[in-house]
Design a protein around this motif. Structure first.
Motif, PDB file in Angstrom:
ATOM      1  N   ILE A  62      87.583  69.984  26.054  1.00 32.95           N
ATOM      2  CA  ILE A  62      88.053  71.220  26.669  1.00 32.95           C
ATOM      3  C   ILE A  62      88.832  70.885  27.926  1.00 32.95           C
ATOM      4  O   ILE A  62      88.371  70.112  28.770  1.00 32.95           O
ATOM      5  CB  ILE A  62      86.862  72.151  27.010  1.00 32.95           C
ATOM      6  N   GLY A  63      90.021  71.470  28.035  1.00 36.95           N
ATOM      7  CA  GLY A  63      90.849  71.293  29.225  1.00 36.95           C
ATOM      8  C   GLY A  63      90.895  72.581  30.022  1.00 36.95           C
ATOM      9  O   GLY A  63      90.233  73.568  29.689  1.00 36.95           O
ATOM     10  N   THR A  64      91.701  72.598  31.067  1.00 37.02           N
ATOM     11  CA  THR A  64      91.824  73.774  31.926  1.00 37.02           C
ATOM     12  C   THR A  64      93.274  73.964  32.335  1.00 37.02           C
ATOM     13  O   THR A  64      93.985  72.992  32.589  1.00 37.02           O
ATOM     14  CB  THR A  64      90.974  73.607  33.208  1.00 37.02           C
ATOM     15  N   ILE A  65      93.686  75.229  32.384  1.00 37.87           N
ATOM     16  CA  ILE A  65      94.987  75.570  32.963  1.00 37.87           C
ATOM     17  C   ILE A  65      94.763  76.678  33.993  1.00 37.87           C
ATOM     18  O   ILE A  65      93.808  77.448  33.892  1.00 37.87           O
ATOM     19  CB  ILE A  65      96.016  76.027  31.900  1.00 37.87           C
ATOM     20  N   GLU A  66      95.635  76.742  34.975  1.00 35.61           N
ATOM     21  CA  GLU A  66      95.569  77.787  36.010  1.00 35.61           C
ATOM     22  C   GLU A  66      96.682  78.797  35.742  1.00 35.61           C
ATOM     23  O   GLU A  66      97.830  78.431  35.551  1.00 35.61           O
ATOM     24  CB  GLU A  66      95.783  77.166  37.398  1.00 35.61           C
ATOM     25  N   ARG A  67      96.297  80.079  35.737  1.00 38.32           N
ATOM     26  CA  ARG A  67      97.274  81.165  35.608  1.00 38.32           C
ATOM     27  C   ARG A  67      96.823  82.318  36.486  1.00 38.32           C
ATOM     28  O   ARG A  67      95.660  82.728  36.420  1.00 38.32           O
ATOM     29  CB  ARG A  67      97.402  81.659  34.161  1.00 38.32           C
ATOM     30  N   ASP A  68      97.713  82.812  37.295  1.00 35.29           N
ATOM     31  CA  ASP A  68      97.430  83.962  38.162  1.00 35.29           C
ATOM     32  C   ASP A  68      96.184  83.726  39.014  1.00 35.29           C
ATOM     33  O   ASP A  68      95.374  84.632  39.212  1.00 35.29           O
ATOM     34  CB  ASP A  68      97.273  85.244  37.339  1.00 35.29           C
ATOM     35  N   GLY A  69      96.009  82.504  39.496  1.00 34.54           N
ATOM     36  CA  GLY A  69      94.886  82.189  40.368  1.00 34.54           C
ATOM     37  C   GLY A  69      93.551  82.056  39.662  1.00 34.54           C
ATOM     38  O   GLY A  69      92.511  81.985  40.316  1.00 34.54           O
ATOM     39  N   ARG A  70      93.560  82.033  38.340  1.00 36.74           N
ATOM     40  CA  ARG A  70      92.303  81.918  37.583  1.00 36.74           C
ATOM     41  C   ARG A  70      92.381  80.705  36.667  1.00 36.74           C
ATOM     42  O   ARG A  70      93.424  80.398  36.109  1.00 36.74           O
ATOM     43  CB  ARG A  70      92.071  83.180  36.762  1.00 36.74           C
ATOM     44  N   ALA A  71      91.244  80.055  36.495  1.00 35.06           N
ATOM     45  CA  ALA A  71      91.163  78.893  35.599  1.00 35.06           C
ATOM     46  C   ALA A  71      90.773  79.370  34.202  1.00 35.06           C
ATOM     47  O   ALA A  71      89.833  80.136  34.040  1.00 35.06           O
ATOM     48  CB  ALA A  71      90.135  77.901  36.113  1.00 35.06           C
ATOM     49  N   HIS A  72      91.519  78.918  33.208  1.00 35.35           N
ATOM     50  CA  HIS A  72      91.243  79.243  31.804  1.00 35.35           C
ATOM     51  C   HIS A  72      90.952  77.946  31.048  1.00 35.35           C
ATOM     52  O   HIS A  72      91.729  77.001  31.124  1.00 35.35           O
ATOM     53  CB  HIS A  72      92.445  79.932  31.144  1.00 35.35           C
ATOM     54  N   PRO A 129      93.417  86.522  28.758  1.00 38.55           N
ATOM     55  CA  PRO A 129      94.635  85.941  29.318  1.00 38.55           C
ATOM     56  C   PRO A 129      95.880  86.605  28.725  1.00 38.55           C
ATOM     57  O   PRO A 129      95.835  87.121  27.618  1.00 38.55           O
ATOM     58  CB  PRO A 129      94.548  84.473  28.934  1.00 38.55           C
ATOM     59  N   ARG A 130      96.953  86.556  29.457  1.00 39.65           N
ATOM     60  CA  ARG A 130      98.212  87.119  28.987  1.00 39.65           C
ATOM     61  C   ARG A 130      99.314  86.078  29.154  1.00 39.65           C
ATOM     62  O   ARG A 130     100.193  86.216  29.997  1.00 39.65           O
ATOM     63  CB  ARG A 130      98.553  88.381  29.767  1.00 39.65           C
ATOM     64  N   LEU A 131      99.234  85.056  28.351  1.00 39.66           N
ATOM     65  CA  LEU A 131     100.232  83.998  28.429  1.00 39.66           C
ATOM     66  C   LEU A 131     101.294  84.212  27.372  1.00 39.66           C
ATOM     67  O   LEU A 131     101.017  84.735  26.292  1.00 39.66           O
ATOM     68  CB  LEU A 131      99.570  82.629  28.234  1.00 39.66           C
ATOM     69  N   GLY A 132     102.487  83.788  27.679  1.00 39.36           N
ATOM     70  CA  GLY A 132     103.584  83.880  26.734  1.00 39.36           C
ATOM     71  C   GLY A 132     103.689  82.624  25.886  1.00 39.36           C
ATOM     72  O   GLY A 132     102.985  81.632  26.109  1.00 39.36           O
ATOM     73  N   VAL A 133     104.583  82.674  24.929  1.00 37.43           N
ATOM     74  CA  VAL A 133     104.803  81.551  24.015  1.00 37.43           C
ATOM     75  C   VAL A 133     105.204  80.303  24.798  1.00 37.43           C
ATOM     76  O   VAL A 133     104.732  79.193  24.505  1.00 37.43           O
ATOM     77  CB  VAL A 133     105.862  81.939  22.954  1.00 37.43           C
ATOM     78  N   ASN A 179      95.150  83.080  21.273  1.00 40.99           N
ATOM     79  CA  ASN A 179      95.345  81.974  20.342  1.00 40.99           C
ATOM     80  C   ASN A 179      96.812  81.845  19.966  1.00 40.99           C
ATOM     81  O   ASN A 179      97.503  82.853  19.791  1.00 40.99           O
ATOM     82  CB  ASN A 179      94.529  82.196  19.060  1.00 40.99           C
ATOM     83  N   PHE A 180      97.246  80.605  19.807  1.00 41.79           N
ATOM     84  CA  PHE A 180      98.618  80.327  19.388  1.00 41.79           C
ATOM     85  C   PHE A 180      98.597  79.264  18.300  1.00 41.79           C
ATOM     86  O   PHE A 180      97.826  78.305  18.382  1.00 41.79           O
ATOM     87  CB  PHE A 180      99.452  79.790  20.561  1.00 41.79           C
ATOM     88  N   ARG A 181      99.454  79.430  17.308  1.00 42.26           N
ATOM     89  CA  ARG A 181      99.687  78.348  16.353  1.00 42.26           C
ATOM     90  C   ARG A 181     100.764  77.463  16.961  1.00 42.26           C
ATOM     91  O   ARG A 181     101.788  77.943  17.422  1.00 42.26           O
ATOM     92  CB  ARG A 181     100.160  78.896  15.012  1.00 42.26           C
ATOM     93  N   ILE A 182     100.487  76.175  16.973  1.00 45.37           N
ATOM     94  CA  ILE A 182     101.437  75.198  17.497  1.00 45.37           C
ATOM     95  C   ILE A 182     101.932  74.364  16.320  1.00 45.37           C
ATOM     96  O   ILE A 182     101.133  73.733  15.622  1.00 45.37           O
ATOM     97  CB  ILE A 182     100.795  74.273  18.563  1.00 45.37           C
ATOM     98  N   ASP A 183     103.225  74.393  16.082  1.00 43.28           N
ATOM     99  CA  ASP A 183     103.852  73.574  15.043  1.00 43.28           C
ATOM    100  C   ASP A 183     104.522  72.395  15.724  1.00 43.28           C
ATOM    101  O   ASP A 183     105.456  72.560  16.501  1.00 43.28           O
ATOM    102  CB  ASP A 183     104.891  74.391  14.258  1.00 43.28           C
TER     103      ASP A 183
END
Length: 193
Positions: A92-102, A1-5, A32-36
């Protein structure tokens, strides 16, 4: 995936109900992202948001969750990340980005220093690492899961197959010949074992 902050912040909030700031962490197959999260005036929590490659199997993701669960119950004196449920109560959840489920997962942050960054590497630290490796092996000795039955690209027993499969991707004939020459004997020795 190529998601931004910003995408990570939105996913943390919409999927897990956690409002916070994100910073990207290194990863190989997923993101992976660290979430504060500022939970209150004197309280702050950290999490790891894991956004899986869309091609990742559900069995492999479940395997990772079950391994963490097993280690938390069998290895003392070492902290393992705990999963944070989605707002619906799932692991586990799901998000949609660029027509694909992650698939997305969130784990509680475990403080520490990555081994690659630890300096100096003392004999005591290496002995502790060996003790931990033994404890991990013992904890997983009788562990079985359908997601573990897969072929790994990093398995040296598959080196010849991987090299053969990727040789056509080397456009320069001289470089391709060099790889063939350098790996011919090595892959023959590995595959004989």
């Amino acid at each position: 995936p190529r998601l931004g902050v910003e995408d990570a912040v939105a996913a943390a909030y919409t999927v897990f109900g956690i409002d916070g700031r994100a910073s990207e962490l290194p990863s190989e197959r997923d993101q992976n992202f660290r979430i504060d999260s500022d939970a209150g005036a004197d309280d702050s929590e950290r999490f790891v948001l894991k956004i899986s490659n869309a091609a990742e199997s559900e069995a492999l993701l479940d395997l990772q969750q079950r391994v963490l669960e097993r280690l938390r119950g069998h290895v003392d004196d070492f902290a393992f990340p705990e999963p944070v449920p989605t707002v619906e109560g799932d692991e586990i959840g799901t998000i949609e980005r660029d027509g694909r489920a992650h698939a997305v997962r969130m784990l509680r942050w475990v403080e520490g220093t990555p081994l690659g960054d630890a300096r100096p590497r003392s004999h005591e630290m290496m002995a502790d690492l060996g003790t931990l490796a033994g404890a991990l092996g013992a904890a997983l000795e009788d562990f079985e899961h359908a997601g573990a039955d897969r072929q790994l690209k990093w398995d040296l027993c598959r080196a010849a197959e991987e090299i053969e499969q990727r040789l056509p991707q080397i456009a320069d004939p001289a470089r391709r010949a060099l790889v063939e020459r350098l790996t011919d004997g090595a892959t023959a020795r590995v595959t004989k074992r």
